[in-house]
Design an enzyme around this catalytic site. Structure first.
Site, mmCIF file in Angstrom:
data_model
loop_
_atom_site.group_PDB
_atom_site.id
_atom_site.type_symbol
_atom_site.label_atom_id
_atom_site.label_comp_id
_atom_site.label_asym_id
_atom_site.label_seq_id
_atom_site.Cartn_x
_atom_site.Cartn_y
_atom_site.Cartn_z
ATOM 1 N N HIS A 144 0.846 -1.211 0.000
ATOM 2 C CA HIS A 144 0.000 0.000 0.000
ATOM 3 C C HIS A 144 0.875 1.253 0.000
ATOM 4 O O HIS A 144 0.655 2.179 -0.792
ATOM 5 C CB HIS A 144 -0.900 -0.036 1.239
ATOM 6 C CG HIS A 144 -1.625 1.253 1.524
ATOM 7 N ND1 HIS A 144 -2.966 1.420 1.300
ATOM 8 C CD2 HIS A 144 -1.174 2.438 2.038
ATOM 9 C CE1 HIS A 144 -3.315 2.649 1.643
ATOM 10 N NE2 HIS A 144 -2.247 3.283 2.104
ATOM 11 N N GLU A 145 1.859 1.281 0.876
ATOM 12 C CA GLU A 145 2.716 2.473 0.988
ATOM 13 C C GLU A 145 3.571 2.666 -0.268
ATOM 14 O O GLU A 145 3.782 3.795 -0.719
ATOM 15 C CB GLU A 145 3.593 2.372 2.236
ATOM 16 C CG GLU A 145 2.833 2.338 3.545
ATOM 17 C CD GLU A 145 1.930 3.550 3.738
ATOM 18 O OE1 GLU A 145 2.214 4.607 3.142
ATOM 19 O OE2 GLU A 145 0.927 3.432 4.458
ATOM 20 N N HIS A 148 1.801 4.522 -3.009
ATOM 21 C CA HIS A 148 1.825 5.981 -2.851
ATOM 22 C C HIS A 148 3.081 6.564 -3.495
ATOM 23 O O HIS A 148 3.045 7.608 -4.147
ATOM 24 C CB HIS A 148 1.806 6.359 -1.369
ATOM 25 C CG HIS A 148 0.463 6.266 -0.727
ATOM 26 N ND1 HIS A 148 -0.675 6.822 -1.278
ATOM 27 C CD2 HIS A 148 0.064 5.700 0.450
ATOM 28 C CE1 HIS A 148 -1.704 6.594 -0.467
ATOM 29 N NE2 HIS A 148 -1.279 5.908 0.575
ATOM 30 N N GLU A 219 -6.152 6.975 -0.848
ATOM 31 C CA GLU A 219 -6.024 5.853 0.080
ATOM 32 C C GLU A 219 -6.738 4.617 -0.462
ATOM 33 O O GLU A 219 -6.215 3.499 -0.386
ATOM 34 C CB GLU A 219 -6.582 6.231 1.460
ATOM 35 C CG GLU A 219 -5.751 7.246 2.224
ATOM 36 C CD GLU A 219 -4.342 6.777 2.505
ATOM 37 O OE1 GLU A 219 -4.127 5.551 2.673
ATOM 38 O OE2 GLU A 219 -3.434 7.623 2.546
#
Length: 303
Positions: A144-145, A148, A219
């Site tokens: 997930h990070e 980004h 997100e």
């Protein structure tokens, strides 16, 4: 969107583009308002340059600021071999540069990514999350990070924030009389300043709400991208539930320390006071629902 093996997200690209266009137009309108109503070209230029300078500094030093706010330190492969190993595998899978790796000595389980480019990024986890999640869950959070980073979210959010910064500066400038210094000699100066302040308030409000809307969508986009990269959406769903559920047992001082970079974290450190339009993150239920749909899609027999 950066070139990587993370799934393409047209919705994120469109939203980023529209937000930048809208806030760019508001930024120009703000400067024009200063010139037209206050008749202070010098003031307009000063506000514009200071806002651009502050946004540039935020972008340039975003990794250092966030690491300092979270009391984090960079760790080597020797210090955190398992963590580095996970990020190595995910970066190879996503075909992207490996970021620096940080650990924050905080009990609150959380993680964040920041940095001005994929080559100058950092992914940081707290000691709390290392103790809370199993390896599959932690890998899902890291994916997930990393999404980004690949999508250059920090760059877009920083550029988009410049309109709000300029509006805030204009209101302070007017408050302290910087643009109303000639009001004793010009009866129209005070109404002109009030008009400029109203314009600044509108720009600030639109900027604030637009950034929150974009933040919530990014997100959800990162959840999707991470889930499709690891092919384990259920692991991310479990991780989000664990992280959210641990907050009640975390000391207040740790929650406050983590809240300094809350908007960057996978789950907001202090989420009780912000909801709806004010929230930087979507509701947990919406994130879990999206991950459940992805899990059902991946579990469907091919053909």
């Amino acid at each position: 969107m950066a070139s990587s093996r993370f799934i393409k997200d047209t919705g994120l690209t469109v939203r980023m583009t529209l937000t930048l266009f809208l806030l760019g137009a508001l930024y120009v309108g703000l400067v024009v308002a200063v010139i037209a109503f206050v008749r202070s070209p010098g003031g307009a230029v000063a506000v514009a340059l200071i806002a651009i300078g502050m946004a540039f500094w935020q972008w340039w030093s975003s990794d250092k600021v966030a690491m300092r706010a979270m009391r984090a330190r960079e760790v080597t492969p020797e210090e955190a071999p398992e963590l580095h190993g996970m990020i190595d595998r995910l970066c190879a899978l996503a075909d992207m540069p490996k970021p620096r790796v940080g650990v924050a000595d905080l009990a609150v389980p959380n993680a964040f990514a920041t940095g001005r480019s994929p080559e100058r990024s950092v992914v940081c986890v707290t000691t709390g999350i290392l103790q809370t999640l199993d390896s599959e869950e932690l890998e899902a959070v890291l994916a997930h990070e990393l999404s980004h980073v690949a999508h250059r979210d920090v760059l877009v959010m920083t550029v988009a924030s410049s309109a709000g910064i300029a509006a805030g500066l204009l209101m302070r400038f007017a408050q302290f009389g910087g643009m109303g210094r000639s009001r004793n000699n010009n009866s129209s100066a005070l109404p002109a300043v009030l008009v400029a302040v109203v314009v600044a308030l509108v720009v600030y409000a639109v900027s604030f709400l637009s950034l929150r809307l974009l933040s919530r969508y990014r997100e959800l986009s990162a959840d999707r991208a991470g889930a499709y990269l690891t092919l384990k959406p259920a692991a991310l769903a479990t991780a989000l539930q664990k992280i959210s559920g641990e907050a009640a047992a975390i000391p207040t001082r740790d929650l406050r320390a983590a809240s300094a970079a809350s908007a960057l974290c996978i789950v907001p450190a202090l989420s009780g006071g912000l909801s709806g339009l004010m929230a930087t993150h979507p509701p947990l239920e919406r994130r879990l629902s999206q991950l459940a749909r992805i899990q059902a899609e991946l579990s469907r027999p091919a053909g």
